[in-house]
Structures are given as C-alpha cells and as structure tokens.
Design a protein around this motif. Structure first.
Motif, short mmCIF file in Angstrom:
data_model
loop_
_atom_site.label_atom_id
_atom_site.label_comp_id
_atom_site.label_asym_id
_atom_site.label_seq_id
_atom_site.Cartn_x
_atom_site.Cartn_y
_atom_site.Cartn_z
N GLY A 41 19.40 33.45 60.54
CA GLY A 41 19.93 34.66 60.22
C GLY A 41 21.30 34.31 60.36
O GLY A 41 21.72 35.51 59.89
N VAL A 42 21.76 33.50 60.45
CA VAL A 42 23.64 33.21 59.90
C VAL A 42 23.59 32.71 58.25
O VAL A 42 23.27 31.90 58.46
CB VAL A 42 24.67 32.47 60.91
N ASP A 43 24.51 32.93 57.41
CA ASP A 43 24.06 32.56 56.21
C ASP A 43 24.86 32.06 56.03
O ASP A 43 24.84 30.53 55.47
CB ASP A 43 24.82 33.75 55.44
N THR A 44 26.21 31.40 56.91
CA THR A 44 27.46 30.36 56.44
C THR A 44 27.48 29.90 57.99
O THR A 44 27.98 30.31 58.60
CB THR A 44 28.88 30.94 56.06
N GLY A 45 27.98 28.42 57.05
CA GLY A 45 28.48 27.94 58.17
C GLY A 45 30.57 28.17 58.12
O GLY A 45 30.81 28.19 57.26
N VAL A 46 30.67 27.49 59.57
CA VAL A 46 31.96 27.55 59.45
C VAL A 46 33.38 26.73 60.13
O VAL A 46 32.90 26.77 61.20
CB VAL A 46 32.90 29.46 60.03
N ILE A 47 34.57 26.38 59.64
CA ILE A 47 35.00 24.90 59.98
C ILE A 47 36.43 25.18 59.41
O ILE A 47 36.75 26.25 58.83
CB ILE A 47 34.97 23.63 59.21
#
Length: 357
Positions: A41-47
């Motif tokens: 349900g989360v559209d993006t990964g974040v780094i």
C-alpha cells in the motif's frame, strides 16, 4: 494487493497476503539509510542520501497497448510510473527504462513511442539516465519492460500513505473506476458506443488523459505537506478506490470511515461498469488520487483543486485503529475488505473472448 494467498494464475498483482508471506521477508540486505522500505500500500521507497536529503524511488511495469496508438500508449506508460512517484510529494527527476519489446515491433513504432516518452520527460523536468532496449522472442504486449523513477528533496518534504493520522479528512479526486472506464472505451469503442450511445461514448473517450495524478500531486506539494496540509497520498490502481482506502488505513495503522454516497461515481462510468458487470468501487482507477488532509485545511484544498480544474470530495475521515476500516452504506456500517482480484481483468477477458471491437 489482496486478501488471500491463493494465486490461481489470475492476472494482476499478487495478493497482499502472498506478498507479505513470501516477498516482504526477503528484501536483501538491511541498510540504515533506507527510511521507507517496501510495504503493502506504499507507492515509493525512500532513501536518505545526505543529512537532511532524501530520494524517493518507485518501479512499475512499462505497459504499452498498441491498440491505443503509439502516442497514447506511451503517454499512459509514463504517467503510470510518474503518478506513483509524485504521491511522495517530491518532483519526478530521473527515469530508468527497460524495454523488452516483441520482435514484431517496427523501428518507426519504437520511434513514435519513445518520442512521446521524451516529450513527457521534458514537460516534467525528468532526465532519462539509463536503460535497456531490445527485441526478444516470447515477449508480448502490454507488459514490455519496466521503469524506475526517482525524485529528491528535503527530508521534511516527502510523505507516504503510511503518514495519515486519526482525524485527517479523506479527499478523493475525479471519479472511481476512471481507468477501467477509459481503457475499456479505448479498447472496445464500437461496442460501447453501440450499447451506451454517442453521448456517453464521447464523455468516456475524453477521460483518457485524466488517467494521471501527476498534476494534482504536485499541486498538493505546493499547498503544503505533513502538518501544513496533505499528510498522505495514494493513487487508486488495482483494487480500485475501496482497495486504496483499505491500503491507506492499513499502511498507517489507522482506522477509516467512508460514506459510500460521497464516493464520486460519474454517471457514464456507472453505465459502462454495469455494461461489463464490474464493481466500479473495486475496479482499477489510475487517475483517481486519494489524499488525507489536516481537517481544518481540507475545504481550502478542495477549492484549490477545483480552481485548477480538478473535482474532488471529502468522503470521510481517518479514525483510531480500533475503529476498524468501515464504509457507511445506506445507514449500515460495513467492513472495507482488502483489495482482491480486480474486476477490470474480467471485463477485458469478456471483451476479448467475444471479439468485441
């Protein structure tokens, strides 16, 4: 993502249960700079790429439907992935594309397709930084590769669907099932015009370029993110609007209450859904953006979207987790179920099997 582990060779995304049992536990090495890892349900990964700076990343199939014409097909392929990236609140900046094309595609068709990708990239300030292009035996439309898009920004300038909070207003743009309606019309235009009439056909046909949430997401970022306004965004792809609402609540660990009568369903979308026997609230809806908003800023944001040409409604509110995921329908509270098999694929199979045009 859906509710059961059963796969049954169904077209579309794997279920939420399968993803969480077999895929999610095996995501390679753990790295401290990954601050938003994979999650249903989360559209993006974040780094985190530097102190105070982050990079949002999303990946999707590169989907080409030649029957749409090469321009429309490539436009939609770009906007599928850009819509996901922009739900982070960060602008799209970099694109990597892998094209595994069928051997039947002609050089001029590749050119037409890529010209449109280039045009959309230039429009939104996106640089293509790497990729792969080839023809292969055994590949076929529409899934002819994959793409990854990246955006960067300050660490306090991104959001995910996991950031909604109890009390936030839930805003929904345009109509439910916008992608199902627009794509069915593009693929079976003669059948739909014959059954629904020229008036409905023209309205449905005009929806094609509404199958994007890029501009609305960028407008949300300008309005203000987190405590300044928009706390989360999520586009309603497979599983439809109800599936996306479930995912927002699930990803954030909250409850949700939605009023069904407030869910936007355009009359022509309702009629094409009935024609193909699909549930519009559970059908793929790329182009419909779901947002959670600080409650005292929700009305102002709805007005701002309208001024920019996008209709939206406040359809409910986030609740505490113990409230559950509920929809009020004809005075009764019902559970919102997790996304399952999307009716859109059933409709496509129905049309293809009957050779509709």
């Amino acid at each position: 993502m859906g509710g059961g582990i059963k796969m049954a060779n169904e077209a579309g995304k794997i279920t939420k249960a399968y993803f969480e049992k077999y895929i999610l536990p095996k995501t390679g090495a753990k790295r401290n700079e990954v601050i938003v890892p994979p999650k249903s349900g989360v559209d993006t990964g974040v780094i985190r790429i530097a102190p105070g700076r982050v990079m949002a990343v999303t990946t999707d199939p590169f989907s080409i439907h030649p029957s749409l014409g090469w321009h429309k097909a490539a436009w939609f392929a770009f906007h599928i992935i850009a819509s996901d990236l922009c739900t982070s609140g960060l602008p799209p900046e970099y694109l990597s594309v892998d094209l595994n094309l069928p051997v039947s595609i002609k050089d001029m068709e590749i050119k037409k397709m890529w010209d449109t990708v280039h045009e959309e990239c230039r429009k939104y300030g996106v640089a293509v930084v790497t990729g792969h292009t080839a023809r292969y035996e055994g590949t076929n439309y529409p899934m002819v590769g994959g793409a990854t898009m990246i955006g960067t920004g300050n660490e306090d300038e991104y959001i995910t669907s996991a950031m909604s909070r109890p009390g936030d207003a839930v805003i929904i743009t345009k109509t439910v099932a916008i992608q199902a309606a627009a794509m069915l019309t593009a693929i079976f235009p003669q059948y739909i015009e014959k059954e629904l009439g020229t008036g409905d056909f023209k309205k449905l046909d005009s929806m094609f370029y509404s199958m994007t949430t890029v501009d609305e997401s960028m407008e949300a970022a300008k309005f203000g993110l987190r405590s300044r306004g928009i706390t989360s965004m999520h586009d309603a792809t497979e599983g439809g609007v109800l599936g996306a609402l479930y995912e927002i609540a699930d990803a954030s660990g909250n409850g949700i209450l939605i009023e069904k009568e407030k869910l936007p369903l355009w009359p022509e979308v309702s009629r094409v859904s009935e024609l193909f026997g699909i549930n519009p609230y559970r059908s793929i809806s790329e182009g419909t953006l779901l947002m959670t908003v600080v409650p005292d800023k929700a009305d102002a944001f709805v007005k701002r979207l309208k001024a920019k040409g996008t209709e939206s409604v406040i359809a409910g509110y986030m609740k505490e987790e113990n409230f559950g995921k509920k929809i009020e329908d004809s005075g009764m509270l019902k559970d919102i179920e997790p996304p399952g098999h999307d009716d859109y694929w059933k409709a496509i199979n129905y049309g293809v099997s009957r050779r509709l045009k």
